[in-house]
Structure formats: C-alpha cells, structure tokens
Design an enzyme around this catalytic site. Sequence first.
Site, short mmCIF file in Angstrom:
data_model
loop_
_atom_site.label_atom_id
_atom_site.label_comp_id
_atom_site.label_asym_id
_atom_site.label_seq_id
_atom_site.Cartn_x
_atom_site.Cartn_y
_atom_site.Cartn_z
N HIS A 72 0.93 -1.30 -0.02
CA HIS A 72 -0.06 0.01 0.01
C HIS A 72 0.88 1.19 0.10
O HIS A 72 1.79 1.48 0.86
CB HIS A 72 -0.87 0.09 1.25
CG HIS A 72 -2.28 -0.87 1.20
ND1 HIS A 72 -3.21 -0.69 1.89
CD2 HIS A 72 -2.60 -1.56 0.47
CE1 HIS A 72 -4.32 -1.53 1.71
NE2 HIS A 72 -3.66 -2.00 0.67
N TYR A 200 -9.90 5.11 7.30
CA TYR A 200 -10.22 5.41 8.71
C TYR A 200 -11.08 6.68 8.76
O TYR A 200 -11.04 7.80 8.22
CB TYR A 200 -8.87 6.06 9.22
CG TYR A 200 -7.74 5.00 9.67
CD1 TYR A 200 -7.45 4.48 10.93
CD2 TYR A 200 -6.79 4.59 8.54
CE1 TYR A 200 -6.69 3.36 10.73
CE2 TYR A 200 -5.87 3.70 8.53
CZ TYR A 200 -5.64 3.22 9.89
OH TYR A 200 -4.60 2.34 9.86
#
Length: 389
Positions: A72, A200
Amino acid sequence: MKTQVAIVGAGPAGLLLGHLLRAEGIEVVVVERAAPDYVLGRIRAGVLETTLTDLLDRLGLGERMHAEGIPHDGFNLADGERLIRIDVAALTGREVMVYGQTEVTRDLMDAAPSRGLEVIYEAADLAPHDVEGDAPYITYTKGGAQHRLDARFICGCDGYHGPSRKAIPASAGQHYEKVYPFGWLGILADVPPCNHELIYANHANGFALASMRSATRSRYYIQVPLDEKIEEWPDDRLWDELALRLGPDAAAHMTRGNALEKSIAPLRSFVFEPMRHGSLFLAGDSAHIVPPTGAKGLNLAASDVAYLSEALARYFRSNDPDGVAGYSARALARVWKAERFSWQLTRLMHRFPEADAFDRRMQLADLDYIASSVAAQTTIAENYVGLPL
C-alpha cells in the site's frame, strides 16, 4: 537445560527475536505457554512497516509475504462525506505492506526447525527467576514434570498479561496508562474490500475502519461503548452502520457477507519503563500497548526486537555491554513517538463520551486542515509508514 538467551513467548516478537539471534550464532530457546494452534489463532492486524518487512527479508523469510501481501502506498481519512487520501509513497518514498500478523507468525514458526530455533510449546506455569543477577533462569511445567532453563539473559516477549513484566519489582519500574472509554467491534468476512486502501472514518456516530486481509477477505471495525454486546449487532445491522460511517463512496463499493469472526476489543495506551531490569528485557506488548488506530503494535515489537538483537549480538560477539545497557532508552524513544501518533489519531477519529459540540467542530477543522495541507499530510505519512530506527 542451558542456553545463552531464553525467550518467553512464541508470538511474532519472540519468534522474530529468536531468528535474529540464531542468525548471529547465539544459542536460543523460546518457551511458550500455549499450543502452536492457539498462537496462530490470535487474530491481529497486519499493516507492516518497512522496519518489519526489511527484517523478514534479511532473514530470508519474506517470500510468501511478497507473494501474498498487498503493498500500500497510501491510505484514507474520511469525515463521513469525503475521502482524504494520504499519499504515503509520494510524501515519504516508502510504503507499507498489508499482511496478517497470523501469517507473519506462521512464516516464523514454520522456519524455526530448519534454522535451529528451538521452541517449547505448552509450557505451563512459566516464571522467570533471579533476574537481578547474571544467572537468571525460567521454570515451567510440561508433561507433568517441572523443568528449568538456565540462561545469561531472559527476553520477555509474552504480552501484556505474561509473567515477565511481573518479575520486575514494583519499586523498579513505572507504568503509564490511558484506558479509552470505547472498544472496536470487528467483523471478518470473505468479501472483497470496499477500497484498495484502508479507510479510517470519523463520523458523528463514531469511528469506523475499512481494512483487508487479502483481495477476497475484508476486516471492518466500528467504535462501540465498552459495555456493548456482540449479540446486539447482527450482521445486517453492522453492515448498515459501516456503510453509514464510512461514507457514500465506500458504501457503494461494499460487498456484504456472513461474519467469519466477530469480536469487541478494548483500547488502551500503556507503557512500562524501563524495559530492562538486570538480566531481563521486555519487548513488544509486555512493555507497551497502543490503540490499533495507528497500526503500531506489531511494528513497535519489531523495532524493539531489532534493537535488542543488535545489543545482544554485540554482547556475545565482542563482550560489549553498551548496547545491552542502552537498550531500554533507545527502544523507549521510539515507543513514545508511536504512542503519541496512535493517541493523536485516536483522538482525531473517535467520538469521546465527554466531547461536546465544540470538540466535534475541532475534529472536523483538523480534518479540513489535513485535506488542504501537504505539511500536515507529510507528518501523518511519516508516522504511519514508521519513523527511522
């Protein structure tokens, strides 16, 4: 039985330390209270910093991680309506690897026999002794018999509830702790992730996280009160709440499925110092806990182990005690920075019971500033990808 270094705990921290020491030719025995299947059954996060991936590569144990893990180069913060992408690769030149902690443990466990790393499982009633002197030892029970393992050093990698930290007199250490007034309700499901990167989310209802274990297995979390019951969250209700908190874009790409596992985990910040007492060292969760918001738990354990293996190698190779003497201060400097980042991100993304409308507006203002500031994004990216050793 006698060895140079006795390690208590065969989780990823203990096994990684064992492999690093064996690579230096140091005699090591790892002692674990549980069975191997139980150790592998501990479901944990899996966002790996380059600190950990580099250590696995150095040991020649990164092949499966690179084949099955998901690199990532960024992640996302969400405020209920938009995604704020933190481009970690562009801002830091590095990336993280999504690869489950269970898989890291399995790789370390499978490689132990061929690397000469002895691991004793199902060792009950583990206890370190005489840790103030130069001849500490461990006692344990196995097969109905009492056993003793003598060593020059003992390394406690046995987690928050393990016996190692308890062997340090209360007068010789100090702990710092913050218990958060909520937990994470998590669901694991065999469905593709709603985004190719982590999200998030800060929502008026509370925090949410969209994560993954692979391209076909997803891990989601929502913030819930500590007294919440799993039975109150059937799958459909949980998926509905995730779609609301993660925002419309994530919801549009979310695939629902039956829960393979569902649990509620409390959150705390905890640090015990010093991380050395006589011939006993602490590493990983035995010395510190971080809320999972910053994905630092396993990575902090890896940096502890990197420092500790280097210090012990210097001691046995050159009879140099300086690394051993400086281990605690060196490790704690990085620990407290990771604690700070995890605490800040937790404060930013969660709803606290005592928070009022002003506090909520401050969170949203912070997120708006992050969205428009390269400097703010760089600070977050540097901490997320892992500060230098």
